[in-house]
Design a protein around this motif. Structure first.
Motif, PDB file in Angstrom:
ATOM      1  N   GLU A   1       0.802  -1.226   0.000  1.00  0.00           N
ATOM      2  CA  GLU A   1       0.000   0.000   0.000  1.00  0.00           C
ATOM      3  C   GLU A   1       0.837   1.279   0.000  1.00  0.00           C
ATOM      4  O   GLU A   1       0.558   2.190  -0.793  1.00  0.00           O
TER       5      GLU A   1
ATOM      6  N   ARG B   1       0.491   4.078  -2.792  1.00  0.00           N
ATOM      7  CA  ARG B   1       0.034   5.409  -2.372  1.00  0.00           C
ATOM      8  C   ARG B   1       0.992   6.487  -2.872  1.00  0.00           C
ATOM      9  O   ARG B   1       0.571   7.541  -3.325  1.00  0.00           O
TER      10      ARG B   1
ATOM     11  N   ASP C   1      -3.218   3.825  -4.966  1.00  0.00           N
ATOM     12  CA  ASP C   1      -3.550   2.776  -4.010  1.00  0.00           C
ATOM     13  C   ASP C   1      -4.987   2.283  -4.162  1.00  0.00           C
ATOM     14  O   ASP C   1      -5.357   1.261  -3.587  1.00  0.00           O
TER      15      ASP C   1
END
Length: 182
Positions: A84, A88, A93
């Motif tokens: 993640e 991100r 994400d």
């Protein structure tokens, strides 16, 4: 079920055939006995997740020569928590939401190059409701990466470092259904 000359791809009870599957993975991925023991517990845990399922590639005699399994992604799963931050940083994400994760895909080296991996991954993703698929692969040019690209997977984040993994990975994603052809 898909037939590839003398190999048939179809549903498999992976929990019942875990030792055969891990033997294929060990040859295809170069695992040690210790790593196989760790992965056995991981596979059992994954197979208990909602929506997890597996396909196998078997010879006419019933020998398991390849397998794939996956599950709908959950941001609470270990894999998602590791990838993640990388996604991100790229501002993507959202790929972790409403995605089907290809958790493992391995074909015995003696059976590689015959379309078995392609049949396994397209068959499993054709059977899911999610609009996209994600996976991680070792971050070097390999036949597996070439296969994934030919199916529409694109690099989403790299290099991704998993704890205790000596080599970096790449996270790849593709809209479903996967592209066909070679």
């Amino acid at each position: 079920m898909a037939a590839l000359s003398d190999v048939v791809v179809g549903p498999v009870n992976l929990a019942a055939r875990i030792d055969e599957a891990l033997a294929v993975q060990a040859l295809a991925f170069g695992l040690t006995d210790e790593e196989i023991g760790v992965r056995r517990h991981i596979v059992y845990r994954h197979l208990l997740q909602p929506g997890a399922w597996a396909l196998g590639a078997q010879t006419e005699s019933g020998r398991l020569v390849g397998f794939v399994y996956g599950m709908p992604n959950d941001r609470g799963h270990w894999w998602s928590t590791v990838v993640e931050p990388y996604l991100r940083r790229q501002g993507i994400d959202h790929w972790l939401d409403d995605s089907f994760v290809i958790t493992e895909l391995h074909v015995h080296p003696a059976f590689q190059g015959r379309g078995i991996g392609r049949s396994l991954i397209t068959s499993i993703t054709d059977g899911v409701d999610q609009p996209r698929s994600i996976l991680s692969a070792l971050d070097f040019e390999s036949p597996a990466r070439g296969l994934y690209r030919s199916l529409g997977y694109q690099d989403l984040a790299r290099p991704v470092h998993f704890p205790s993994a000596p080599s970096p990975y790449v996270v790849m994603g593709a809209p479903l259904p996967l592209l066909r052809g070679n």
